[in-house]
Design a protein around this motif. Structure first.
Motif, mmCIF file in Angstrom:
data_model
loop_
_atom_site.group_PDB
_atom_site.id
_atom_site.type_symbol
_atom_site.label_atom_id
_atom_site.label_comp_id
_atom_site.label_asym_id
_atom_site.label_seq_id
_atom_site.Cartn_x
_atom_site.Cartn_y
_atom_site.Cartn_z
ATOM 1 N N LYS A 94 -3.458 5.078 -7.514
ATOM 2 C CA LYS A 94 -2.077 5.273 -6.855
ATOM 3 C C LYS A 94 -1.693 6.764 -7.111
ATOM 4 C CE LYS A 94 1.710 3.534 -8.487
ATOM 5 N NZ LYS A 94 2.488 2.439 -9.268
ATOM 6 N N ARG B 93 0.956 -1.179 0.090
ATOM 7 C CA ARG B 93 -0.039 -0.078 0.130
ATOM 8 C C ARG B 93 1.012 1.290 0.033
ATOM 9 N NH1 ARG B 93 -3.835 -0.013 4.981
ATOM 10 N NH2 ARG B 93 -4.328 -2.139 3.977
ATOM 11 N N MET C 134 -11.775 2.542 0.153
ATOM 12 C CA MET C 134 -11.728 2.486 -1.357
ATOM 13 C C MET C 134 -12.257 1.342 -1.938
ATOM 14 S SD MET C 134 -10.910 5.610 -2.228
ATOM 15 C CE MET C 134 -10.681 5.494 -3.963
ATOM 16 N N GLU D 174 -6.732 0.896 0.575
ATOM 17 C CA GLU D 174 -7.422 1.258 1.691
ATOM 18 C C GLU D 174 -8.905 0.841 1.922
ATOM 19 O OE1 GLU D 174 -6.024 2.747 4.036
ATOM 20 O OE2 GLU D 174 -4.028 3.574 2.750
ATOM 21 N N TRP E 191 1.466 6.145 -2.780
ATOM 22 C CA TRP E 191 0.303 5.414 -1.571
ATOM 23 C C TRP E 191 -0.743 5.082 -2.606
ATOM 24 C CZ3 TRP E 191 -3.286 9.392 0.942
ATOM 25 C CH2 TRP E 191 -4.145 8.616 1.792
ATOM 26 N N ARG E 192 -0.984 3.623 -2.419
ATOM 27 C CA ARG E 192 -1.936 2.950 -3.123
ATOM 28 C C ARG E 192 -3.414 3.103 -2.489
ATOM 29 N NH1 ARG E 192 0.495 -1.361 -4.611
ATOM 30 N NH2 ARG E 192 1.058 -0.629 -6.743
ATOM 31 N N LEU E 193 -3.994 4.061 -2.915
ATOM 32 C CA LEU E 193 -5.418 4.340 -2.368
ATOM 33 C C LEU E 193 -6.329 3.269 -2.373
ATOM 34 C CD1 LEU E 193 -5.849 8.338 -3.608
ATOM 35 C CD2 LEU E 193 -5.101 7.495 -1.494
ATOM 36 N N SER E 194 -6.324 2.580 -3.420
ATOM 37 C CA SER E 194 -7.275 1.399 -3.610
ATOM 38 C C SER E 194 -7.114 0.349 -2.732
ATOM 39 C CB SER E 194 -7.061 0.897 -5.277
ATOM 40 O OG SER E 194 -5.892 0.380 -5.400
#
Length: 784
Positions: free
Chosen positions: A664, A616, A654, A651, A646-649
């Motif tokens: 990202k 992440r 998300m 979280e 930062w891989r937001l997906s």
């Protein structure tokens, strides 16, 4: 005593009592591997887990392997999810492999390492090779056009001419060509690389991705990997044939001969010297409207004039005596309809390409062999490009821990180009007056002999006279390498690569007779060159995953050395213009020869850290130290960079958004360097002799000539590296079940200490001015 017991019970008791371990018997396991549609997959790797034994599926997807009954089979194939299946004493195991749901797990080569696309933290564009190869051209650099944001490709249209490539704008004075890494070997020349041999292309655009290449990365880096073999023997033939058709008609919007004459009258009137009886025009008369002559030579002659009697004509196009030129008598009709010079120097031109490749492989080794023939006739007359190339890529597993391989490409290029500048065939096609015909009344070339219709050379004549000029270029490029798995997570890689270059060129200058400014002497030039450079790269790569953490470490060294030599000669006064006769020794003049040589070297150390937490949060840092022989007092440069993503997906909030497959954000800062524009002698004061300008009677005897010296290069020992300070912020998104993929980047490039060689005052002497760190510039932009 045991009675009426099953065989397996008896065997089990016997083994237990004798303290032996029971191992299930190995069986031959067969089966078929298909995709999600039930279609067979050829070349799938089938291995036994924990044992270095395996096979590949045939063209029908079938396999057969001997495996222990309690073993596990591993099925792996590129672009498909690897699957493990327990044998459990089965003899038939059919497997259906699922394709990867997106391209994010695709492994690509970046800075000395391989990474999953989704783990890249720098600004990197991965080019779709299949789309790239749809363009019918033999130039890999031309195929890059339109394939990735931030890349500009500008071509000249000449056959065989490598176009100019820039990444994120102009970065320096002079050479802005990016650094190409082909199978780990750096170069700035990809003109002879067969596009059909290419497996993958990645463009490293910011410091976070490219600074690990340090001193040569400021213009950007393009990483190219060529094809490898796998599976059963595969033979592929690919070819195409077509024509290039330049536009026809008045492409330059040139005025007609009548309008050109009127333009001349208007210009004279506007300058205060209008045409009248006291100021007649030799070609167009004295009236208010210009009258086109029937003949240009003799000047302004009309049909029936005794001066245009063909019996008076006297021109020898292959004359060798300048005195003969004085007695020529030319007769040239005016082309009142107008000569379309563009159409005269261009033509529909055929282009063809043929490729044959053979590939295959197993667990013990892989191979890929290819042959290419390319032939492109130029759209400009008497130009062409022919290329013959052969590639051999092989790789062998010497043992479980040692792998060796090589990538070699050999090419022969025959490339006949037109000259450069406004005086070439295209430039002269819009400068030559349309009233001038291509040929005079006897079929020899017509031109601007009188000086009354400009001074441009006849472009057809220039092209024809250079028809036998040319040469051959030979290039061997590639590397040999080895990988050693020192420990389970520690790999040592060594590569020795480079290129060997040889070539020849020759040209013959004919005497001219049709122009306002003619050359009365013939001459011949011949040259050759030789160059060799090598790059030795050594890296240690460590990778470890534990819990939610993943870390990769890279440390390496790289040595580069280049030697180049060039030699040429010329002669004059040839009595025969036959190309089979003209050599440097067959002319009657004095042979003039010249030669030059250069050498340069680099020594580099570099390191890289990649860290991931929970897949992440991503962090990457690189640093490189380069030392160049081109610098004297400030030899070394240090080029660091750091990037984070930062891989937001990933979280939790998300993950509920079903239409986002991956999201990202990235940011990076770093420094890249450049020293391409410097010559090897830039830091030194050099001296040379010049027969024309530096021979003098130093003893003042008035009866001898003593050799003297003059400055050749004015040195600048304090020159230092250009520095490209780069800031990049980006976003990568994959949406709607991988139907939409895009990246957007905003970048700032502050380039400091730009190297430039300004003119020096005359008091500095005649030496070549050195490059000095004199300027700075900024590039900003958005890639999408």
């Amino acid at each position: 005593m045991i009675t009426d017991a099953a065989l397996k019970d008896v065997t089990g008791i016997s083994l237990k009592e004798n303290k032996f371990t029971y191992a299930p018997e190995a069986n031959i396991v067969k089966g078929k591997v298909t995709n999600s549609k039930g279609e067979p997959l050829a070349g799938v790797s089938v291995t036994i887990k924990g044992i270095n034994t395996g096979v590949t599926t045939d063209d029908n997807g079938n396999y057969s392997i001997t495996a222990p009954g309690n073993g596990t089979l591993i099925f792996s194939y590129i672009d498909f999810i690897t699957q493990e299946v327990a044998v459990n004493n089965q003899t038939i195991i059919n497997v259906r492999l699922l394709g990867k749901n997106n391209e994010l797990d695709e492994v690509v080569v970046t800075g000395y390492i391989s990474q999953r696309k989704k783990d890249i933290t720098g600004a990197v564009s991965v080019i779709n090779v299949k789309d790239m190869n749809k363009q019918p051209t033999a130039q890999l650099s031309e195929q890059l056009q339109g394939q990735a944001s931030g890349i500009t490709v500008i071509g000249s249209g000449q056959p065989g001419e490598e176009p100019q490539i820039t990444i994120r704008g102009v970065n320096t004075f002079g050479n802005n060509t990016p650094l190409f890494i082909i199978d780990g070997v750096p170069t700035q020349n990809i003109s002879d690389i067969n596009p059909n041999d290419v497996a993958s292309v990645q463009v490293l655009k910011d410091a976070g991705a490219a600074s690990i290449y340090g001193s040569r990365a400021s213009n950007g880096v393009i990483v190219i990997t060529t094809k490898r073999g796998s599976g059963k023997v595969k033979v592929t033939y690919d070819s195409y044939y077509g024509t290039q058709r330049p536009p026809r008609g008045n492409v330059w919007n040139i005025l007609s001969p009548q309008d050109m004459a009127q333009l001349k009258f208007n210009a004279l009137a506007n300058s205060g010297t209008p045409v009248d009886a006291s100021h007649p025009d030799p070609l167009y008369g004295t009236g208010p409207i210009p009258v086109l002559p029937d003949y240009l030579v003799p000047i302004g002659a009309k049909e029936g004039d005794p001066s245009v009697d063909p019996s008076l004509y006297n021109v020898n196009p292959n004359y060798t005596d300048p005195n003969e030129f004085i007695n020529f008598y030319r007769i040239t009709r005016a082309n009142k309809a107008g000569t379309n010079w563009y159409e005269e120097v261009t033509r529909p031109a055929p282009i063809q390409n043929h490729n044959l490749s053979i590939s295959g492989g197993s667990e013990q080794g892989k191979y890929f062999l290819s042959l290419e023939y390319f032939n492109q006739e130029g759209s400009v007359i008497y130009t062409h490009s022919k290329r013959y190339s052969i590639r051999a890529n092989t790789e062998f597993n010497i043992s479980k821990r040692i792998k060796v391989g090589e990538n070699l490409n050999y090419s022969i290029t025959d490339n006949k180009k037109m000259g450069y500048g406004e005086g070439n065939s295209i430039g002269n096609s819009y400068r030559e007056q349309p009233i001038i015909p291509v040929y005079d009344i006897k079929g020899n070339f017509a031109g601007t002999f009188t000086g009354l219709a400009g001074s441009t050379n006849n472009p057809v004549a220039d092209a024809y006279r250079s028809r036998n000029d040319g040469g051959l270029d030979n290039r061997l490029f590639g590397n040999v390498y080895s990988d050693l798995d020192i420990l389970h997570n520690l790999t040592f890689h060594t590569s020795l690569g480079g290129e060997s270059l040889t070539g020849t060129s020759h040209s013959f200058s004919y005497p001219t007779y049709e122009n306002s400014q003619n050359v009365n002497k013939n001459s011949y030039m011949e040259g050759s060159y030789y160059g060799i450079n090598w790059t030795w790269t050594n890296t240690l790569n460590y990778h470890k995953a534990f819990g939610n953490h993943s870390i990769s470490l890279l440390a390496g060294t790289e040595a580069f050395n280049s030697d180049y030599r060039i030699m040429g000669g010329s002669n004059t006064d040839y009595f025969s213009f036959d190309p089979n006769y003209t050599t440097l020794s067959s002319g009657a003049g004095a042979v003039a020869v010249a030669s030059n040589r250069s050498t340069e070297s680099l020594w580099s150390q570099y390191g890289r850290l990649d860290y991931s937490y929970k897949d992440r949060y991503l962090l990457s840092g690189t640093i490189r130290r380069d030392g160049s022989s081109k610098f004297i007092n400030k030899k070394y440069g240090i080029f660091p960079a750091v990037t984070a993503a930062w891989r937001l997906s990933q979280e939790k909030i998300m993950r509920k958004v079903s239409w986002i497959s991956d999201l990202k954000v990235r940011a990076g800062y770093g420094i890249m360097g450049n020293q391409f524009n410097l010559g090897p002698s830039n830091g030194y004061f050099t001296y040379t002799s010049d027969k024309a300008g530096s021979f003098y009677d130093i003893a003042r005897t008035n009866n001898s000539i003593q050799e003297g010296f003059q400055a050749g290069q004015i040195g600048n020992p304090n020159a230092k590296w250009e520095k490209d300070i780069n800031t990049n912020i980006g976003l990568d998104a994959t949406l709607f079940n991988n139907r939409i993929n895009f990246s957007i980047d905003y970048y700032i490039k502050d380039i400091k200490d730009l190297l430039f060689n300004p003119d020096l005052p005359a008091t500095a002497g005649s030496g070549i001015p050195p490059f000095v760190n004199i300027a700075r510039m900024r590039n900003t932009g958005v890639d999408f």
